[in-house]
Design a protein around this motif. Structure first.
Motif, PDB file in Angstrom:
ATOM      1  N   TYR A   1       0.832  -1.206   0.000  1.00  0.00           N
ATOM      2  CA  TYR A   1       0.000   0.000   0.000  1.00  0.00           C
ATOM      3  C   TYR A   1       0.866   1.256   0.000  1.00  0.00           C
ATOM      4  O   TYR A   1       0.617   2.200  -0.768  1.00  0.00           O
ATOM      5  N   SER A   2       1.905   1.281   0.836  1.00  0.00           N
ATOM      6  CA  SER A   2       2.787   2.443   0.917  1.00  0.00           C
ATOM      7  C   SER A   2       3.555   2.638  -0.382  1.00  0.00           C
ATOM      8  O   SER A   2       3.759   3.775  -0.835  1.00  0.00           O
ATOM      9  N   PHE A   3       3.994   1.535  -0.991  1.00  0.00           N
ATOM     10  CA  PHE A   3       4.731   1.632  -2.258  1.00  0.00           C
ATOM     11  C   PHE A   3       3.842   2.226  -3.350  1.00  0.00           C
ATOM     12  O   PHE A   3       4.267   3.118  -4.101  1.00  0.00           O
TER      13      PHE A   3
ATOM     14  N   CYS B   1       4.397   5.883  -5.129  1.00  0.00           N
ATOM     15  CA  CYS B   1       4.562   6.037  -6.582  1.00  0.00           C
ATOM     16  C   CYS B   1       3.536   7.007  -7.143  1.00  0.00           C
ATOM     17  O   CYS B   1       3.861   7.852  -7.998  1.00  0.00           O
ATOM     18  N   GLN B   2       2.295   6.921  -6.671  1.00  0.00           N
ATOM     19  CA  GLN B   2       1.259   7.839  -7.151  1.00  0.00           C
ATOM     20  C   GLN B   2       1.616   9.283  -6.806  1.00  0.00           C
ATOM     21  O   GLN B   2       1.516  10.186  -7.650  1.00  0.00           O
ATOM     22  N   GLN B   3       2.009   9.501  -5.574  1.00  0.00           N
ATOM     23  CA  GLN B   3       2.318  10.862  -5.130  1.00  0.00           C
ATOM     24  C   GLN B   3       3.549  11.412  -5.828  1.00  0.00           C
ATOM     25  O   GLN B   3       3.574  12.582  -6.233  1.00  0.00           O
ATOM     26  N   ALA B   4       4.564  10.567  -6.017  1.00  0.00           N
ATOM     27  CA  ALA B   4       5.776  11.009  -6.704  1.00  0.00           C
ATOM     28  C   ALA B   4       5.485  11.353  -8.171  1.00  0.00           C
ATOM     29  O   ALA B   4       6.002  12.342  -8.701  1.00  0.00           O
ATOM     30  N   GLN B   5       4.644  10.549  -8.822  1.00  0.00           N
ATOM     31  CA  GLN B   5       4.312  10.816 -10.223  1.00  0.00           C
ATOM     32  C   GLN B   5       3.605  12.168 -10.371  1.00  0.00           C
ATOM     33  O   GLN B   5       3.899  12.943 -11.283  1.00  0.00           O
ATOM     34  N   ILE B   6       2.673  12.458  -9.470  1.00  0.00           N
ATOM     35  CA  ILE B   6       1.958  13.732  -9.535  1.00  0.00           C
ATOM     36  C   ILE B   6       2.906  14.890  -9.246  1.00  0.00           C
ATOM     37  O   ILE B   6       2.838  15.950  -9.884  1.00  0.00           O
ATOM     38  N   ALA B   7       3.823  14.703  -8.280  1.00  0.00           N
ATOM     39  CA  ALA B   7       4.794  15.757  -7.962  1.00  0.00           C
ATOM     40  C   ALA B   7       5.685  16.054  -9.166  1.00  0.00           C
ATOM     41  O   ALA B   7       5.937  17.221  -9.493  1.00  0.00           O
ATOM     42  N   ILE B   8       6.149  15.009  -9.854  1.00  0.00           N
ATOM     43  CA  ILE B   8       6.989  15.200 -11.049  1.00  0.00           C
ATOM     44  C   ILE B   8       6.193  15.912 -12.137  1.00  0.00           C
ATOM     45  O   ILE B   8       6.703  16.799 -12.821  1.00  0.00           O
ATOM     46  N   PHE B   9       4.935  15.517 -12.291  1.00  0.00           N
ATOM     47  CA  PHE B   9       4.069  16.173 -13.276  1.00  0.00           C
ATOM     48  C   PHE B   9       3.987  17.670 -12.998  1.00  0.00           C
ATOM     49  O   PHE B   9       4.096  18.497 -13.903  1.00  0.00           O
ATOM     50  N   LEU B  10       3.794  18.036 -11.737  1.00  0.00           N
ATOM     51  CA  LEU B  10       3.673  19.446 -11.374  1.00  0.00           C
ATOM     52  C   LEU B  10       4.983  20.198 -11.586  1.00  0.00           C
ATOM     53  O   LEU B  10       4.984  21.353 -12.032  1.00  0.00           O
ATOM     54  N   LEU B  11       6.108  19.560 -11.296  1.00  0.00           N
ATOM     55  CA  LEU B  11       7.401  20.214 -11.457  1.00  0.00           C
ATOM     56  C   LEU B  11       7.716  20.504 -12.919  1.00  0.00           C
ATOM     57  O   LEU B  11       8.518  21.390 -13.222  1.00  0.00           O
ATOM     58  N   ARG B  12       7.072  19.794 -13.825  1.00  0.00           N
ATOM     59  CA  ARG B  12       7.331  19.984 -15.254  1.00  0.00           C
ATOM     60  C   ARG B  12       6.411  21.038 -15.884  1.00  0.00           C
ATOM     61  O   ARG B  12       6.549  21.356 -17.053  1.00  0.00           O
ATOM     62  N   ARG B  13       5.477  21.573 -15.113  1.00  0.00           N
ATOM     63  CA  ARG B  13       4.586  22.606 -15.659  1.00  0.00           C
ATOM     64  C   ARG B  13       5.339  23.927 -15.737  1.00  0.00           C
ATOM     65  O   ARG B  13       6.100  24.274 -14.837  1.00  0.00           O
ATOM     66  N   LYS B  14       5.083  24.690 -16.794  1.00  0.00           N
ATOM     67  CA  LYS B  14       5.854  25.897 -17.066  1.00  0.00           C
ATOM     68  C   LYS B  14       5.048  27.195 -16.959  1.00  0.00           C
ATOM     69  O   LYS B  14       5.579  28.261 -17.248  1.00  0.00           O
TER      70      LYS B  14
ATOM     71  N   LEU C   1       3.664   4.122  13.331  1.00  0.00           N
ATOM     72  CA  LEU C   1       2.573   4.222  12.356  1.00  0.00           C
ATOM     73  C   LEU C   1       1.613   5.361  12.715  1.00  0.00           C
ATOM     74  O   LEU C   1       1.010   5.977  11.822  1.00  0.00           O
ATOM     75  N   ALA C   2       1.490   5.654  14.006  1.00  0.00           N
ATOM     76  CA  ALA C   2       0.638   6.764  14.417  1.00  0.00           C
ATOM     77  C   ALA C   2       1.185   8.097  13.888  1.00  0.00           C
ATOM     78  O   ALA C   2       0.437   8.941  13.390  1.00  0.00           O
ATOM     79  N   TRP C   3       2.502   8.268  13.987  1.00  0.00           N
ATOM     80  CA  TRP C   3       3.092   9.505  13.482  1.00  0.00           C
ATOM     81  C   TRP C   3       2.998   9.605  11.958  1.00  0.00           C
ATOM     82  O   TRP C   3       2.906  10.714  11.415  1.00  0.00           O
ATOM     83  N   VAL C   4       3.017   8.472  11.289  1.00  0.00           N
ATOM     84  CA  VAL C   4       2.820   8.484   9.837  1.00  0.00           C
ATOM     85  C   VAL C   4       1.439   9.063   9.507  1.00  0.00           C
ATOM     86  O   VAL C   4       1.276   9.856   8.571  1.00  0.00           O
ATOM     87  N   ILE C   5       0.432   8.675  10.283  1.00  0.00           N
ATOM     88  CA  ILE C   5      -0.922   9.200  10.073  1.00  0.00           C
ATOM     89  C   ILE C   5      -0.960  10.703  10.313  1.00  0.00           C
ATOM     90  O   ILE C   5      -1.563  11.468   9.543  1.00  0.00           O
ATOM     91  N   ILE C   6      -0.305  11.156  11.385  1.00  0.00           N
ATOM     92  CA  ILE C   6      -0.292  12.588  11.703  1.00  0.00           C
ATOM     93  C   ILE C   6       0.370  13.390  10.588  1.00  0.00           C
ATOM     94  O   ILE C   6      -0.148  14.428  10.147  1.00  0.00           O
ATOM     95  N   VAL C   7       1.511  12.904  10.126  1.00  0.00           N
ATOM     96  CA  VAL C   7       2.223  13.590   9.043  1.00  0.00           C
ATOM     97  C   VAL C   7       1.375  13.617   7.773  1.00  0.00           C
ATOM     98  O   VAL C   7       1.274  14.638   7.084  1.00  0.00           O
TER      99      VAL C   7
ATOM    100  N   ALA D   1       5.187  11.195  -0.407  1.00  0.00           N
ATOM    101  CA  ALA D   1       5.876  10.035  -0.973  1.00  0.00           C
ATOM    102  C   ALA D   1       7.029   9.612  -0.073  1.00  0.00           C
ATOM    103  O   ALA D   1       7.251   8.404   0.147  1.00  0.00           O
ATOM    104  N   LEU D   2       7.747  10.586   0.467  1.00  0.00           N
ATOM    105  CA  LEU D   2       8.849  10.282   1.379  1.00  0.00           C
ATOM    106  C   LEU D   2       8.332   9.619   2.651  1.00  0.00           C
ATOM    107  O   LEU D   2       8.949   8.673   3.174  1.00  0.00           O
ATOM    108  N   ALA D   3       7.191  10.080   3.163  1.00  0.00           N
ATOM    109  CA  ALA D   3       6.603   9.475   4.355  1.00  0.00           C
ATOM    110  C   ALA D   3       6.241   8.008   4.101  1.00  0.00           C
ATOM    111  O   ALA D   3       6.417   7.150   4.974  1.00  0.00           O
ATOM    112  N   ASN D   4       5.744   7.725   2.904  1.00  0.00           N
ATOM    113  CA  ASN D   4       5.435   6.335   2.578  1.00  0.00           C
ATOM    114  C   ASN D   4       6.695   5.492   2.454  1.00  0.00           C
ATOM    115  O   ASN D   4       6.702   4.309   2.811  1.00  0.00           O
ATOM    116  N   LEU D   5       7.774   6.099   1.934  1.00  0.00           N
ATOM    117  CA  LEU D   5       9.045   5.376   1.879  1.00  0.00           C
ATOM    118  C   LEU D   5       9.546   5.059   3.277  1.00  0.00           C
ATOM    119  O   LEU D   5      10.029   3.946   3.550  1.00  0.00           O
TER     120      LEU D   5
END
Length: 411
Positions: free
Chosen positions: A137-139, A143-156, A201-207, A175-179
């Motif tokens: 689930y975390s992986f 991947c979903q969050q990283a893909q969207i972040a890369i998409f946004l970074l490429r907008r001009k 895991l509780a702190w993961v939820i908070i973050v 994405a880093l939190a899931n890693l």
């Protein structure tokens, strides 16, 4: 299928994950209300309703997890997690439509959703394995969050750059939190019951809750910036021809004149209007007049250099700013534009007609320092061109600061 039992690890005093999930549900409910309200406010923004669906899916997924132990495990574990994963697919679709990008940008999200279905059925239902399920689930989420972040970074788009970077930052941190969760679960494992997962895991939820809030605020910020950009374009653009309007060229000309004054480069301008345009409107109607203006605008745009500025400043009146251009060079440009307009065919309602124009040209001369003064010189030159045209003796007259062209063959 046996329901997960709640067993708290000995010697630990973890945060109450169930309570954190309830709080997460409340926050997501508020986020959903905000995004739905934002969607209603900016109905014309493409993709905005998909973002509301993202929040709704995340909210329902969090509700399913928070109700674990009160509803069947299939709904709580499998459906709940898949709702969150599908939410990021909706997120990706929203941004793709918002930026007008190709649909292939969210194909990866669709593949990840299919992988999530297989993983959740395998490790959340058929062979319940909490550590493997959390890692899978975390992986997928990462991947979903990283893909969207890369998409946004490429907008001009400059107007949306800051909110886009803000959202990309939030998603990168998610994405880093899931890693981090993957590394933690792979290293230390996880209890059979996720709700007894402990402080880590509780702190993961908070973050995740905080970062999701940041991503949603960034999206609302981005839609507001998009609306502001649209309003600025509308305020500076002629609605018929799509070129600059009077106000926009005044602002741009002021900046160009300052730059040319500092560098000592010459700057010239052209003012033109169409001959007999009122008769065209009176005879054939305003739609024919609009077709005429569009034809002339196309001729002018095709005959100018990339750095030149073209604006419609009146009904049939156009102004052109020519940076780093002397009066003689501007005169050569006018000759080309005059011939281009004269050659053009105006097509309207199966009727082809011709149009001609008169031009006034001027170069900014000391002590003049403003666009208004330069335009006044052009207007004077244009008036002389019109007067010589009506006197049936079209001519090219030369002075020290301006030229004028009537509707005549130029040599």
């Amino acid at each position: 299928m046996q329901q997960e039992t709640c067993q708290q690890p000995k010697g630990t005093t973890p945060l109450d994950i169930h309570t954190l999930h309830v709080e997460h549900v409340v926050l997501l409910a508020l986020y959903t209300v905000i995004t739905v309200a934002n969607s209603s406010l900016y109905k014309g923004v493409k993709g905005i309703h998909w973002f509301s669906l993202y929040n709704l899916a995340a909210f329902l997924g969090a509700v399913s997890v928070a109700l674990r132990g009160h509803i069947p495990d299939f709904l709580s574990i499998v459906i709940g997690n898949l709702l969150v994963v599908s939410g990021y697919l909706f997120f990706s679709i929203s941004l793709t439509e918002f930026f007008g990008s190709r649909k292939r940008s969210y194909y990866l999200q669709s593949v990840l959703c299919l992988i999530a279905v297989v993983a959740m059925l395998q490790y959340g239902w058929l062979h319940n394995d909490t550590p493997k399920r959390l890692i899978a689930y975390s992986f997928i989420l990462g991947c979903q969050q990283a893909q969207i972040a890369i998409f946004l970074l490429r907008r001009k788009r400059a107007a949306l750059r800051v909110p886009s970077l803000s959202m990309a930052f939030m998603l990168s941190c998610l994405a880093l939190a899931n890693l981090v969760r993957i590394v933690g679960v792979a290293t230390h494992g996880a209890p059979h019951n996720y709700l007894n997962g402990g402080t880590f895991l509780a702190w993961v939820i908070i973050v995740n809750s905080g970062l999701q809030c940041g991503a949603i605020v960034s999206y609302v910020w981005m839609t507001a910036a998009h609306l502001r950009e649209d309003l600025e374009v509308q305020a500076s653009t002629d609605p018929l021809t799509g070129m600059l309007n009077r106000r926009a060229i005044e602002v741009a000309a002021g900046q160009q004149i300052l730059a040319c004054n500092r560098s000592g480069a010459p700057i010239s301008a052209i003012l033109l209007d169409l001959d007999g345009f009122k008769q065209i409107n009176d005879t054939f109607g305003h739609h024919c007049g609009d077709a005429t203006l569009l034809t002339v605008a196309s001729c002018l745009q095709n005959g100018l250099r990339p750095r030149d500025l073209l604006a419609r400043v009146g009904g049939d009146e156009f102004a052109i700013l020519l940076p780093d251009t002397s009066l003689e060079a501007a005169a050569a440009i006018v000759v080309q534009l005059h011939a281009s307009v004269a050659r053009a065919n105006v097509l309207y309602d199966q009727v082809t007609s011709k149009i001609t124009a008169s031009f006034g040209v001027a170069q900014l001369q000391p002590p003049d320092t403003t666009w208004e003064q330069l335009l006044k010189s052009c207007d004077k030159s244009l008036y002389e061109a019109k007067r010589s045209h009506y006197a049936s003796s079209p001519s090219l007259s030369r002075r020290t600061s301006s030229l004028n062209f009537a509707d005549a063959e130029l040599s």
